[in-house]
Design an enzyme around this catalytic site. Structure first.
Site, PDB file in Angstrom:
ATOM      1  N   GLU A 145       6.853  36.661-112.340  1.00 19.58           N
ATOM      2  CA  GLU A 145       5.521  37.270-112.318  1.00 19.58           C
ATOM      3  C   GLU A 145       5.568  38.788-112.450  1.00 19.58           C
ATOM      4  OE1 GLU A 145       3.205  36.607-108.757  1.00 19.58           O
ATOM      5  OE2 GLU A 145       1.371  37.209-109.794  1.00 19.58           O
ATOM      6  N   GLU A 243      -5.927  32.921-106.969  1.00 26.19           N
ATOM      7  CA  GLU A 243      -5.262  33.805-106.018  1.00 26.19           C
ATOM      8  C   GLU A 243      -6.117  35.066-105.851  1.00 26.19           C
ATOM      9  OE1 GLU A 243      -1.732  35.936-107.135  1.00 26.19           O
ATOM     10  OE2 GLU A 243      -0.679  35.340-105.333  1.00 26.19           O
TER      11      GLU A 243
HETATM   12  O1  3PY Z   1       1.730  39.339-104.432  1.00 24.58           O
HETATM   13  C1  3PY Z   1       0.993  39.265-105.414  1.00 24.58           C
HETATM   14  O2  3PY Z   1       0.212  40.189-105.721  1.00 24.58           O
HETATM   15  C2  3PY Z   1       1.017  38.081-106.229  1.00 24.58           C
HETATM   16  O3  3PY Z   1       0.304  38.033-107.213  1.00 24.58           O
HETATM   17  C3  3PY Z   1       1.891  36.943-105.849  1.00 24.58           C
HETATM   18  O4  3PY Z   1       1.679  35.823-106.637  1.00 24.58           O
END
Ligand code: 3PY
Length: 264
Positions: A145, A243
């Site tokens: 990510e 999220e």
């Molecule tokens: O910690 C963060 O900002 C994330 O996007 C983790 O997935």
């Protein structure tokens, strides 16, 4: 129609413990959730009650789509000694298996001691080739990510989607890809269509929040019907993690994006 997976660190917290959040998400009509690591946002030093979580997932038929390779400090690969990361990776795979979770989210950390950027990206390739070899046969996919450095993760190495794609190309495994977080990408000022076209099938998971603010879709500036249309035309058809930090009650916060995702 995209499968949406509320993040149980941030959503349905009204229900109490993590396992009750799974039940609340299922009662609200979701068949998937995502979470951070074996510890969580509530109490970063305290492990989650994984048997209770597993029971709730099984009882409700809910899929855990992704978990962070934690503890959270290990999401951040330390600059020099990577042994703890590799140890935690095995623990994470074990937990993912127990919970029926097919993906683990990994990150870059803050980089590797002041080397040229290209050298640091190549170091990430090397680390993740080793990680993939270590978990060979597990069936778990690691998704890397890129995160924004402007607001949420100052100092992180990997903030550009294209560099995540570079690392994924270098690792070159069907079990390694990029987590494209629409929020992080927007905060970095990226153009979603350009990034998704470049990434192609290397995007193996997606998360979202509105920007600015990281609230639910509808609270920021992003055009969600257009964004999900671009995502669809990129070929991505996997789940999307919700999220975000809800500004409304959880079950209200999901309404708008559910409508949009149902038509995407
Ligand atoms: O910690 C963060 O900002 C994330 O996007 C983790 O997935």
């Amino acid at each position: 129609m995209y499968q949406l997976a509320p993040n149980i660190e941030l959503l349905f917290t009204e229900a109490g413990d993590y396992h009750d959040r799974v039940r609340a998400a299922a009662a609200a009509g979701f068949d998937a959730v995502e979470m951070w690591g074996p510890t969580g946002a509530d109490a970063p030093a305290t492990p989650k009650d994984l048997p209770a979580l597993k029971a709730a997932l099984e009882e409700t038929g809910t899929q855990l789509t992704a978990q962070l390779a934690e503890p959270r400090t290990q999401f951040m690969i330390p600059p020099w000694d990577h042994s703890e990361f590799f140890r935690k990776l095995d623990e994470g795979v074990q937990i993912a298996h127990d919970l029926g979770c097919p993906r683990m989210v990994v990150g870059s950390g803050t980089g590797f001691g002041g080397w040229k950027r290209q050298v640091q990206l190549d170091k990430l390739v090397e680390i993740y080739q080793k990680a993939i070899a270590q978990i060979d046969g597990s069936g778990i996919t690691l998704v890397l990510e890129p995160v924004n450095v402007r607001v949420d993760h100052p100092g992180s190495l990997l903030d550009r989607t294209a560099e995540g794609v570079y690392v994924a190309r270098g690792v070159d495994s069907p079990y390694f890809g990029v987590l494209y977080d629409i929020y992080h990408s927007a905060v970095e000022g990226e153009d979603i269509e350009t990034e998704l076209t470049n990434a192609g099938s290397l995007i193996k998971y997606v998360q979202l929040a509105d920007a600015p603010g990281r609230g639910e879709p509808g609270t920021g500036d992003l055009d969600w019907p257009a964004t999900l249309a671009v995502l669809r035309s990129s070929g991505y058809d996997g789940p999307i993690g919700l999220e975000y930090y809800p500004q409304a009650a959880s079950d209200e916060s999901v309404r708008y994006i559910r409508d949009v995702a149902a038509q995407a």
